[in-house]
Structures are given as structure tokens and as C-alpha cells.
Design a protein around this motif. Structure first.
Motif, PDB file in Angstrom:
ATOM      1  N   VAL A  93      42.208  43.565  47.619  1.00 34.27           N
ATOM      2  CA  VAL A  93      43.102  42.697  46.842  1.00 34.27           C
ATOM      3  C   VAL A  93      44.046  42.050  47.852  1.00 34.27           C
ATOM      4  O   VAL A  93      44.799  42.744  48.540  1.00 34.27           O
ATOM      5  N   ASP A 114      40.725  40.013  44.198  1.00 30.66           N
ATOM      6  CA  ASP A 114      41.754  39.096  43.698  1.00 30.66           C
ATOM      7  C   ASP A 114      42.574  38.559  44.868  1.00 30.66           C
ATOM      8  O   ASP A 114      42.536  39.105  45.977  1.00 30.66           O
ATOM      9  N   ALA A 128      44.711  44.173  39.154  1.00 26.67           N
ATOM     10  CA  ALA A 128      43.778  43.867  40.249  1.00 26.67           C
ATOM     11  C   ALA A 128      43.345  45.143  40.960  1.00 26.67           C
ATOM     12  O   ALA A 128      42.163  45.315  41.292  1.00 26.67           O
TER      13      ALA A 128
END
Length: 222
Positions: A93, A114, A128
Motif C-alpha cells: 500500500v 492501493d 487498504a
């Protein structure tokens, strides 16, 4: 000290509890992220640089990497590329205060879960991270399943492996017999043995196993 472990990490068994690794050169951001993630009972380890992360001993459990894009030296995107090259598979992420569309496209194309621009909502990061951990768990389950299949496959004789590949390619026992020069009954005996060894309950099961193992049918010898 290379890593800073959360206090909750010590009190919970480390056998299978997911862990979130945070790499950010901003100490206050590392602390804020650690507090946020610990607030939902996640294990957290924080690092000031990719080098610290690589030097750490990471437990073999599901997890994800929360990675700042802008880092001194190796950027987060370059580090993502290095991890891929080194076959270190971990869900990522990205977080950034200076993101742009080309950056986010590059990150997502390389497999990031993400790409969050600072300031982001706490819930967006938690969502996320949850998605990233779930993706990592699925990847691990699939890899474990394939490893088990490989173990079973290694127990097959060369002839059984050949017949498994031909069955998976859609050939009937009679066609296999003609192709490899055996009687149909012998082929059926081999097929029965290999299905037991592989733990396949049906031909469809065997086909799925062959696909997971990426088996290729041998070329016709006759």
C-alpha cells in the motif's frame, strides 16, 4: 535497533497473526501509522528506510507493506521494482504527499494494492491494509496448495506423469493407449494409481491440478 515492534506484537503468538510493515523516513508519520494500525489489533513493525526493512528478520506470516513513495536514496517505486526482481512477494500500500497520476499508475501496474495521497482518511488506510493482507493470505494459500500438489506429483512414476498430462489434455484412455503404445487396460490402471496418489476425486479434479502445476501434454510419439 533495526525494527520497532509494537507492544501488542509481543503479547500475541507470532505463528500466524498478520503483520504490517511500515517504511517511512518521517518518524512522526511512522509513529502515527503504528498507533493507527495497533488500534485495530494489528501487529506492526516500522522502518526508516528500505534497507532497514531488508535487513530485518521477517516472520513467515501473512502481511503487507505500507510504503512511502518519497524516500531518501531508493524511492518507494524503485524499491517495489527491486522487491519484484528479488522475488520478494508482499502486498504493498503506497502513501505519498507528492503523488501524481503517472506514479499511481506505475505502482498499481506493478501490483500495488492501493495508492493513497496524504492526508488520507484513517479508514481508507485501514481498508487498504485489510485488502492487502487478504490478498497476501490468498497468495500464500495458493502457493501452499501448489507446493502440496508438487509433492504428490513427485511421487508419480514417469509413466504416471505422462498419462496425467495426457488425461488433463482431454484424451480418453483409448486415445492415450494408442499414443503411447500401451493397452487401454494398462492405461486405466496407471490412471487409477495416479489419481489416488494425487488425491484427485475425478478427472475434472485432475485437470485442475494439472493446470495448477502447468503440466504440458507430451507430443505424440506415434
Amino acid at each position: 535497533m533495526v525494527t520497532q515492534r509494537s507492544s501488542s506484537a509481543k503479547s500475541v503468538g507470532s505463528t500466524d497473526q498478520p503483520i504490517v510493515f511500515v517504511v517511512d523516513d518521517d518518524a512522526s508519520m511512522r509513529q502515527a501509522l503504528a498507533r493507527l494500525l495497533q488500534s485495530v489489533q494489528l501487529r506492526v513493525e516500522v522502518f526508516a528506510s528500505p534497507q532497514e526493512f531488508l535487513q530485518s528478520k521477517r516472520p513467515d506470516v501473512p502481511g503487507c507493506l505500507v510504503l512511502d513513495v518519497r524516500l531518501p536514496g531508493l524511492s518507494g517505486l524503485d524499491f517495489q521494482a527491486e522487491l519484484l526482481k528479488a522475488d520478494v512477494r508482499i502486498s504493498i500500500v503506497f502513501i505519498t504527499g507528492h503523488g501524481d497520476i503517472p506514479m499511481s499508475v506505475r505502482a498499481m501496474k506493478a501490483g500495488a494494492v492501493d495508492f493513497l495521497a496524504k492526508p488520507f482518511r484513517d479508514q481508507d488506510l485501514l481498508d487498504a491494509v485489510t485488502t492487502a493482507i487478504q490478498r497476501d493470505q490468498k497468495r500464500r494459500e495458493l502457493e501452499n496448495a501448489v507446493a502440496d500438489l508438487r509433492t504428490h506429483f513427485s511421487s508419480l512414476t514417469p509413466r504416471e506423469r505422462e498419462i496425467m498430462a495426457l488425461v488433463a489434455s482431454g484424451l480418453m484412455s483409448k486415445q492415450i493407449a494408442a499414443q503411447i503404445g500401451l493397452s487401454e487396460i494398462t492405461v486405466k490402471v496407471h490412471r487409477s494409481h495416479l489419481m489416488k496418489k494425487m488425491g484427485a476425486r475425478s478427472v475434472a479434479d485432475l485437470v485442475r491440478m494439472a493446470e495448477a502445476l502447468e503440466l504440458k501434454a507430451p507430443t505424440s510419439q506415434h
